[in-house]
Design an enzyme around this catalytic site. Sequence first.
Site, short mmCIF file in Angstrom:
data_model
loop_
_atom_site.label_atom_id
_atom_site.label_comp_id
_atom_site.label_asym_id
_atom_site.label_seq_id
_atom_site.Cartn_x
_atom_site.Cartn_y
_atom_site.Cartn_z
N LYS A 87 76.68 -26.06 90.50
CA LYS A 87 77.27 -25.91 89.17
C LYS A 87 76.24 -25.42 88.17
O LYS A 87 75.06 -25.81 88.20
CB LYS A 87 77.83 -27.26 88.72
CG LYS A 87 78.53 -27.27 87.37
CD LYS A 87 79.02 -28.69 87.07
CE LYS A 87 79.76 -28.80 85.76
NZ LYS A 87 80.23 -30.19 85.52
N SER A 158 85.15 -30.39 84.64
CA SER A 158 84.43 -29.19 84.30
C SER A 158 83.75 -28.51 85.50
O SER A 158 83.23 -27.40 85.37
CB SER A 158 83.36 -29.50 83.26
OG SER A 158 82.39 -30.40 83.78
N SER A 182 84.84 -34.95 85.91
CA SER A 182 84.57 -33.52 86.09
C SER A 182 84.30 -33.08 87.52
O SER A 182 84.29 -31.89 87.81
CB SER A 182 83.40 -33.09 85.19
OG SER A 182 83.76 -33.20 83.84
#
Length: 414
Positions: A87, A158, A182
């Site tokens: 990420k 996210s 997330s």
Amino acid sequence: MSVVRGTCQDARMVRSAIGLAEELRAGETTAVDVVREAIERVRWAGERFGGVAAVDAGWSMAEAERADRRLRAGEGGVLEGVPVTVKDWIDVAGWPVSGAAGGTPGSPGRRPERDATAVARLRAAGAVVVAISSAMADNPVHGKTGNPRDPGRAPGGSSSGTAALVAAGAVPLGLGSDSGGSVRLPAAWCGVAGLKPTFGRVPLTGHFPRCGSLEDGRTVIGPIAGTVADLAATLEVIAGPDGMDGGTPPVPLGDPGAVRVPGLRVATMAGAGGHEATARAVRTLAEAGAAVAERPLPDVREEALELTRRYWDRAGLSGEENVRVLWDWDRFRRRMLAATARADVLVIPAAEEPPPWRESETDDYLWTLPWSLTGAPVVVVPCGGSAVQVVGRPWEEHVVLAAAAEIERAEAPG
């Protein structure tokens, strides 16, 4: 292997991370071939679903060549040659990691000099980074991310890109981060498995934007993968103190293989009664010999949301108001520890609703927020066309992983 060009269901016909590592150690394929195809898959998935922040094919192929040399010498790590994504909030040395999200572009052009601890440990185990995955379903720099199960649907945030690339079959494993859901919500909505470790289990060193145990008592780094076994294997690699994050104590990991599902005490939470996936998962554990509590825990979702909103607004609060937020947070955590003391695992929905259309750009954290506040470990596992959360007591990831694996086995086709 041939590059996937079909539907998401075709793309999901991808080997697990640990299965792929076994094939590489056995000489059935090479890291160069695996990583080359992973790069092609990532590019294909990025064009179709989004979720890709950066690819550096030259760097990744050089890493694959080094992995093959170690494999030939019999020196390969447990994930030697396995392609992974990371990420865009977790540092990878030399790669563009900007922290772009929401309405901010983050730090364009930023290239960290050092790996985050979790990334360094994955690479030391032989994993090869093939992409930086974008954060949030609508990123101001990297654009929108779709849901490979249905590109018109939201992927959840996210760790949107991480979940989408795993779900699309581009890679078997990716790293995300979770402050309120997330990792868990994208895993649930994209139909893959995700792990939120106990708060403090995995060092946050190298998370960008920076966060630590005193500033943020919720954020964790955790994996998203195609199987629960891959989550367990990844946790074993990335967990433990690094001498830099003072919020990571030396608590030994348990062994999921040593957990007996018969005899486990299972509970759920009020409000989950209308969720078929939850009922299905509870039945699976009961049929495996687990004892199911008659009375559910109280529904604390609204309380957790209100407390989280106060925490989000802390910069605008007075000192006295901030003290009260922390006091209420401690009280909530104590109450929840007491309420869950008579259960080994709690099985609840991962989300209230199926993934919405992308245009709505909404996330659904009501079922995930409480466990960020308590710091408990949680596994999200697909179940009945939806997904459930398996919540455990702090530091007992091995128990939730074992229970989630039982649910996964029951859901396996055939």
